[in-house]
Motif scaffolding. Sequence first.
Motif, PDB file in Angstrom:
ATOM      1  N   LEU A 900      63.240  67.443  -5.361  1.00  0.00           N
ATOM      2  CA  LEU A 900      64.199  68.080  -4.459  1.00  0.00           C
ATOM      3  C   LEU A 900      65.565  68.279  -5.098  1.00  0.00           C
ATOM      4  O   LEU A 900      66.383  69.051  -4.578  1.00  0.00           O
ATOM      5  N   GLY A 901      65.819  67.600  -6.220  1.00  0.00           N
ATOM      6  CA  GLY A 901      67.126  67.684  -6.857  1.00  0.00           C
ATOM      7  C   GLY A 901      68.218  67.042  -6.026  1.00  0.00           C
ATOM      8  O   GLY A 901      69.386  67.435  -6.093  1.00  0.00           O
ATOM      9  N   ALA A 902      67.873  66.047  -5.231  1.00  0.00           N
ATOM     10  CA  ALA A 902      68.819  65.410  -4.309  1.00  0.00           C
ATOM     11  C   ALA A 902      69.493  64.210  -4.963  1.00  0.00           C
ATOM     12  O   ALA A 902      68.892  63.519  -5.791  1.00  0.00           O
ATOM     13  N   THR A 903      70.742  63.975  -4.587  1.00  0.00           N
ATOM     14  CA  THR A 903      71.479  62.801  -5.070  1.00  0.00           C
ATOM     15  C   THR A 903      71.656  61.765  -3.976  1.00  0.00           C
ATOM     16  O   THR A 903      72.137  60.668  -4.229  1.00  0.00           O
ATOM     17  N   GLU A 904      71.281  62.122  -2.731  1.00  0.00           N
ATOM     18  CA  GLU A 904      71.390  61.198  -1.609  1.00  0.00           C
ATOM     19  C   GLU A 904      69.995  60.787  -1.151  1.00  0.00           C
ATOM     20  O   GLU A 904      69.019  61.502  -1.403  1.00  0.00           O
ATOM     21  N   PRO A 905      69.893  59.656  -0.463  1.00  0.00           N
ATOM     22  CA  PRO A 905      68.571  59.211   0.031  1.00  0.00           C
ATOM     23  C   PRO A 905      68.112  60.068   1.207  1.00  0.00           C
ATOM     24  O   PRO A 905      68.299  59.696   2.370  1.00  0.00           O
ATOM     25  N   VAL A 906      67.528  61.227   0.925  1.00  0.00           N
ATOM     26  CA  VAL A 906      67.077  62.132   1.985  1.00  0.00           C
ATOM     27  C   VAL A 906      65.617  61.887   2.347  1.00  0.00           C
ATOM     28  O   VAL A 906      65.057  62.579   3.186  1.00  0.00           O
ATOM     29  N   CYS A 907      64.977  60.927   1.673  1.00  0.00           N
ATOM     30  CA  CYS A 907      63.602  60.590   2.025  1.00  0.00           C
ATOM     31  C   CYS A 907      63.373  59.108   1.808  1.00  0.00           C
ATOM     32  O   CYS A 907      64.113  58.458   1.069  1.00  0.00           O
ATOM     33  N   ALA A 908      62.372  58.578   2.471  1.00  0.00           N
ATOM     34  CA  ALA A 908      62.018  57.172   2.328  1.00  0.00           C
ATOM     35  C   ALA A 908      60.511  57.038   2.481  1.00  0.00           C
ATOM     36  O   ALA A 908      59.895  57.720   3.297  1.00  0.00           O
ATOM     37  N   VAL A 909      59.931  56.159   1.673  1.00  0.00           N
ATOM     38  CA  VAL A 909      58.485  55.934   1.703  1.00  0.00           C
ATOM     39  C   VAL A 909      58.222  54.544   2.268  1.00  0.00           C
ATOM     40  O   VAL A 909      58.878  53.563   1.881  1.00  0.00           O
TER      41      VAL A 909
END
Length: 992
Positions: A900-909
């Motif tokens: 996603l190229g994200a730098t913030e925690p936009v997902c969690a498993v």
Amino acid sequence: LGSAFGGRIKEIFDPNVWMASVILIALSVIGLIISLRIRKGIAARPNAEFNLNGFKRSLAILKIIRKDKPLFLCLCAISYFWFLGAVFQMNILLYAKNMLSAGDSQTGMLLAIVALGIGIGSVLAGRLSGGQIEFGLVPLGAIGLTVFCSILGIQGLSCLSAAIVLLLLGISAGFYTVPLNAYFQTRSPQGERGEFLGAMNIVTALATLLGSLFIWLVGVKFAASPTQTFLTLGVLSVMATLYILKTLPIAFVRLVNWIVTHTFYRLKVEGAENVPSEGGALLVCNHVSYIDAVIALASLSRPVRFIMYRKIYNIPFIHQVSKVMKVIPVDYQDGPKAILRSLKEARAAIEQGDLVCIFPEGGLTRTGNMLAFSRGFEKIMQGAGAPIIPMYLDNIWGSIFSFQDGKYFWKLPRKTPYPLTVVFGKAMPAESRDYQVRIAVQELGAAACKLRGVYRKKLHLSFIDSVKNQPLKFCMADSTGLRFNYLKTLAAVLLFKSKLFPKKRCPMETNEMVGVLLPSSCMGSIVNGAVMFAGKVPVNLNFTLSAESFDSCQKQCRMKSIVTSRKFLQKVDIKECKEMIFLEDINEGIRALDRIKALALSLMPAFLIRLLGVDGDKQNIDDPATVIFSSGSTGDPKGIMLSHGNIFSNIEGFYQVFNIKPDDIVVGALPFFHSFGFTATLCFPVGAGIGVVYHHNPMDAAVIGRLTEKYKATIIMGTPTFLSAYLRRCSKEQFRTLRFAVAGAEKLKQQLAEAFKEKYGIMPLEGYGATELSPIVSIGYPDYVSRDKRIVQVGHKAGKVGHPLPGVAAKVVDPDTFEILPFDLEGLLLIKGPNVMKGYLNNPQKTDEVIKDGWYITGDIAMIDSDGFIKITDRLSRFSKIGGEMVPHIKIEEKIMEILGATEPVCAVTALGDEKKGERLVVLYATDIDVDGVLRSLAEKGMPNLWIPKKTNFYRVEKIPVLGTGKLDLKGIKVMAQELFTQGEIRRENEK
């Protein structure tokens, strides 16, 4: 007999001095015969130690001693002492009568003064030797004997002057004889020690007899005066001293070494019994300063052969000393053959029975952290058949010979004499590998930190010292506009301590726990200090917890009072209770006289402040400093007791690694109920004597940016989530004064780190820790590069959480067998050090589950590379067992974030139960994503099919649950995932 009757004999036969000498000789012979008869009688007893004729056996022992050169030379030196004693005992009688015109009482007093001097010298020698045999005292004593004998040879001394000289001469004699006698006893075979001592007594009796003959020869034959006799003894002592220095030049080196180390340092040696008293061994030691070899030598009674860098070895003065010490030079630029020759020489020395010491880091640390170990010592020990003795030098970082403050020598010592600790570990097999020995040395460092004694202080007492060192320096400020210097802060702490806990209303209770329900602010810091000054334990309560968890924390601590503010309670929506003490009410009761009293007390000397303003125990650093409740990310909150010693060690390590400057200022945005916030933003700044600026909301990036710019802050600490917010909202100009940005509590994504560096010019340094570890275990730090760029010491590596702090030991073990794993192998991470918690509050059973033999079981899966860097690969609790295979949640999260190229925690498993495979993976995401595209990318990146979640287990949410500390709320994520999954199952069932 000479002491008791010498004066009377001299008086009877005066002026026939020779007659007195003959009688004294006769008495010596009679004493020798009696001694031998007694020895013979002992030998005749059944089961006695002496099973041969005493005299013949002693002669046989003397032959054995003659073949042992060190023991023989020691016996000669001891005999010379008894020779001097005999001569002195008789010559003082004549000296007092003829040169000082002294009576019998004064003569007896002079003899008593010599005996007193010998006693004082012997006691001093024992104490100064530090529980070991210190040969450096022998030449010092010999020089003293020479000087003071020569002074007695000067005519015209008064009785008082002679008494002083004789006292000093006796002290010198004590220095001379104690190490020699101790060495003779320890060098003698244990089973035959009594016989060896018996043989020594015969020789010393003969030396005493020789002393009597010397008096007769000098006094009668050569008609020498008593002063001339003393002068002759001085000449003989000069010759004896020169012989000692020529025969045992190492003794002179040890003398100089002893003077230097005991003048400028105060050594504490632990575990010296682990070093073999004879036979070869290899000492493996950390390398911190230019005097490491000097300190190592001073801590041992045996000679040590050091392996030294050739360029230092060739420095003129050092070269001469090194030759005496039989130093083994080595230079890694000489090529493999030259290095191999040096290593073979070291092995040969060990095989010949020598102690050899190597500093396997290969160079001095420029950061205070232990460097990687070279494997040269493994080559040395191949086939050597001797033990490896790990060794650790503690607290040398900070001495003028270390690289603290970025320079050697040109700085003032923090304290004189400077306290140092040397710790020797238990012997390890010659086959031990580099990772095993490095861990052993690290473990000694962890033990050494606890041995620093009075150097370690309770946190609030350390704060008093900071105030006295810099009373008018800026201490703290916050976003409400409050600003304090150090003196004003201390006065405020004393004022609120007297108002919050008046002695009449608050009877003393040992380590009573007091709740603090305040945000990160000046008042929050001052109240915590006031609670400590009152001899109580501040417990900062987590205002983000549920009402049930909040009440649980209160009950576990048995809180009788909670200090808070009505205004703050309204913001966090917490109801008032009877235990609460409100700052608004306290402020109303403060009078001008109260402020004057507090200021007057704060102006007093430190010892009076401790006496009058500090309640409770002031010494025991193992007392709890606070209780931090776990965030409940994986279960119910647990109370974690952290002692003053725990947090003090963390502050020391952080201060050392980051080379803190006097003008540094910390941004304190972390909540005090979090261990990182309590240690790093509450205790660390005031303990290190630097400034701090507070704001209650770490996510309020706009205010954080303004405060950083206004106060020219240099250090900012937070979670990656917080740094991500600053990256979006704070300008480059606002962060231009920052020297360090430290990230912890969760994994720092490489994209975020690079973006932060690109914008602000500093690379965020990732750290790792746990509340149970006070909390910092390891942290990255800036690389060291010398001006000529020839020396480079790496301080941080991408994707890794740095080196353990100084004094902290880390190892990776097999989760099932707990066997230590080599470098670069993944396993369970264990931590040992003074930062390991006291334990869980009211839960010793749980404490015993996580602390084994002093090692804290972190529950994290990690690996340690050969340079000592730790890489956290996952949390043991964040694994799912699917189809019999362990599947890591964090690695899946990282791959999705990368896609996603994200730098913030936009997902969690997370994982939920599954009837077929045991568990199923569930992904929560808080942004618009193409789930099919993500799944394709995961497969293309080579991720195992078992690790790829099913499309139906991806759920869109408004936001990922995050705790007040900035960490993912794993418990909340799991609950949310379960609800979404259940709703999905119901919907699918309805559709059917």
